[in-house]
Write an enzyme that holds these catalytic residues in place. Structure first.
Site, PDB file in Angstrom:
ATOM      1  N   LYS A   1       2.103  14.641   3.608  1.00 14.94           N
ATOM      2  CA  LYS A   1       2.875  13.693   2.807  1.00 14.94           C
ATOM      3  C   LYS A   1       2.368  12.270   3.044  1.00 14.94           C
ATOM      4  O   LYS A   1       1.680  11.995   4.029  1.00 14.94           O
ATOM      5  CB  LYS A   1       4.362  13.790   3.139  1.00 14.94           C
ATOM      6  CG  LYS A   1       4.716  13.423   4.581  1.00 14.94           C
ATOM      7  CD  LYS A   1       6.204  13.559   4.825  1.00 14.94           C
ATOM      8  CE  LYS A   1       6.543  13.136   6.257  1.00 14.94           C
ATOM      9  NZ  LYS A   1       7.993  13.172   6.514  1.00 14.94           N
TER      10      LYS A   1
ATOM     11  N   TYR B   1      -1.797 -20.782  10.398  1.00 16.73           N
ATOM     12  CA  TYR B   1      -0.496 -21.298   9.971  1.00 16.73           C
ATOM     13  C   TYR B   1       0.437 -21.502  11.167  1.00 16.73           C
ATOM     14  O   TYR B   1       0.470 -20.691  12.097  1.00 16.73           O
ATOM     15  CB  TYR B   1       0.173 -20.306   9.009  1.00 16.73           C
ATOM     16  CG  TYR B   1      -0.535 -20.108   7.702  1.00 16.73           C
ATOM     17  CD1 TYR B   1      -0.582 -21.116   6.746  1.00 16.73           C
ATOM     18  CD2 TYR B   1      -1.149 -18.890   7.406  1.00 16.73           C
ATOM     19  CE1 TYR B   1      -1.215 -20.925   5.529  1.00 16.73           C
ATOM     20  CE2 TYR B   1      -1.791 -18.686   6.194  1.00 16.73           C
ATOM     21  CZ  TYR B   1      -1.827 -19.704   5.258  1.00 16.73           C
ATOM     22  OH  TYR B   1      -2.454 -19.513   4.057  1.00 16.73           O
TER      23      TYR B   1
END
Length: 383
Positions: free
Chosen positions: A38, A273
Site C-alpha cells: 500500500k 531563513y
C-alpha cells in the site's frame, strides 16, 4: 564515489528483498506472506516491490484502495490482491471485473456490497475484518462487546464469497506488560471467533493477523498468512524499539543529493531563513539540492542531523528550505559542485539510517518513507 544522477534521488536495491523475505520466513516458518504494498509500497514502488516479492514466492498482496489494486493489475500482477480499506460503491464493479478481494469494513458495508452483487448477478470475493481492539474498521468483537451474529451474517450473504478473516494489532510493537496482555487478548478473541464460526459449520477461510511487529514479537502464531510491510524493505517502524527476535535485515533504500554550491562564510554571517545559525568562526558551507518538498522533514533543522560527504559526517545548519538545505563541510577537503551527498545509506565507512531521520523528526519510518516526494526519482540498483 557515486556519480550524481539528479538534484536528489533514491536508489533501491529490489534484489535485497529476497534476503529480507528469507529472514521473515525464518521467523514464521510455514506461514505464507501477504506482501503489503500500500501507499506505493511505502514510497518505494508498489509494482517493483510486488514483482520482487513474486520472485520470492509471495502470491498475495495487500493494498489500501481500489486505485492501488488497479495499478498492480495494470502492471500485470495477477495474484490475489486484498483491499484492506474502503472501496466506494461507485467502484464496486472493479472488484468482480478485476478479481480483487475486498475487506468488509462493517456489516452495513457488507450488506451494501452484497446488494450490488445480487443486482448484477455476480459474486464478490471478500475477507471478514474483525475489530479485536484497533477500533478502526471491522465488526467489533471485544471482551465487552461481541457482535458474533454480524460475523455469521457476513459469511452467509449469498453474493459474497467470504474466503478469509483477519484482524489487526495496535500494540504488537510494545513489550510492556499491559501491551503484551492486550495483544494476547486480541489473539484469544480472534481464535474465539474462528472457533465459533467452525461451530456453526462455517469455514473461516484463510486467517491472517500478524503485521510486521506481530511477526517480530509473535512469530509462533500459526495462521495461513502474515502481513509484512516494512520488513521486506529491511527496516522496522522504529529501530530503537526492543523486539523478541533478531532478524538480519538489509535496508533496500538509500537517498542522495547534489552539492550545488560551496562557499566560505565568516563570523557573524547567518545561514537560511530565520537566521537560526550564525557563524562563530570561518565556516565552509555546502548547499545541497534537497528540501522538505522532496520529503526531508523540516523538523531536522538545527537538530544536529548529519549527512555524509566524501565519507565524512557533516551537520545540517540553518533552516531546511523547500528545495535546498545547507551543511557545514569545513573539515572536508575538496568539496565541490556536483559532489554526491549521502542522506540515507553508506558512504565510506559511515552510515546514516532512515531511522535517524525519523527519530529527529519525532515520527516513524513509515511516515518518513511515504513522505518522499514523487519528484525524487527511484532508481533500481543491484546488490
Amino acid at each position: 564515489m557515486l556519480e550524481a544522477y539528479s538534484r536528489a534521488w533514491t536508489e533501491i536495491d529490489y534484489d535485497a528483498i529476497r534476503h529480507n523475505v528469507k529472514e521473515v520466513k525464518k521467523l514464521v516458518k510455514n506461514t505464507k506472506i501477504m506482501g503489503i504494498v500500500k501507499a506505493n509500497a511505502y514510497g518505494l514502488g508498489d509494482v517493483a516491490c510486488a514483482k520482487a516479492l513474486q520472485k520470492c514466492g509471495v502470491d498475495y498482496f495487500g493494498v489500501s484502495s481500489i486505485d492501488e489494486a488497479l495499478n498492480l493489475r495494470n502492471a500485470g500482477i495477477q495474484d490475489n490482491i486484498l483491499i484492506l480499506g474502503y472501496t466506494p460503491s461507485m467502484h464496486f464493479h472493479y472488484l468482480h471485473e478485476q478479481n480483487i478481494v475486498q475487506s468488509l469494513v462493517s456489516i452495513e458495508y457488507a450488506r451494501e456490497l452484497n446488494a450490488y452483487a445480487k443486482e448484477n448477478d455476480v459474486k464478490i470475493r471478500c475477507h471478514c475484518k474483525v475489530d479485536t481492539g484497533m477500533c478502526r474498521t471491522g465488526i467489533v468483537y471485544q471482551e465487552q462487546d461481541k457482535h458474533i451474529e454480524d460475523i455469521y451474517e457476513e459469511y452467509r450473504l449469498e453474493n459474497l464469497c467470504v474466503e478469509g478473516i483477519f484482524s489487526h494489532f495496535p500494540v504488537s510493537d510494545c513489550l510492556d506488560e499491559d501491551c503484551t496482555e492486550f495483544t494476547k487478548k486480541q489473539i484469544q478473541l480472534f481464535d474465539e471467533v474462528i472457533d465459533l464460526l467452525k461451530s456453526q459449520g462455517i469455514d473461516p477461510g484463510i486467517r491472517h493477523l500478524q503485521n510486521s511487529y506481530g511477526i517480530l514479537n509473535y512469530p509462533e502464531l500459526e495462521y495461513e498468512y502474515c502481513r509484512p510491510g516494512l520488513l521486506y524493505m529491511g527496516v522496522t517502524s522504529d529501530d530503537h524499539i526492543k523486539i523478541k527476535t533478531n532478524p538480519d535485515f538489509i535496508p533496500i533504500m538509500s537517498m542522495y543529493a547534489n552539492v550545488s554550491l560551496v562557499k566560505w562564510i565568516y563570523p557573524g554571517q547567518s545561514v537560511s531563513y530565520g537566521r537560526h545559525f550564525i557563524a562563530e568562526k570561518p565556516t565552509k558551507v555546502a548547499t545541497m539540492s534537497i528540501g522538505y518538498a522532496d520529503g526531508l522533514p523540516r523538523l531536522l533543522s538545527n537538530q544536529g542531523f548529519e549527512v555524509l560527504v566524501h565519507g565524512q559526517r557533516c551537520k545540517l545548519i540553518g533552516n531546511l528550505c523547500m528545495d535546498q538545505c545547507m551543511i557545514d563541510v569545513t573539515e572536508v577537503e575538496d568539496v565541490k559542485e556536483g559532489d554526491v551527498v549521502c542522506i540515507v545509506g553508506h558512504q565510506g565507512n559511515e552510515v546514516v539510517t532512515v531511522d535517524q531521520i525519523s527519530r529527529m523528526a519525532k515520527t516513524i519510518n513509515n511516515e518518513t518513507l511515504t513522505s518522499i516526494s514523487s519528484r525524487v526519482p527511484r532508481l533500481k540498483v543491484r546488490s
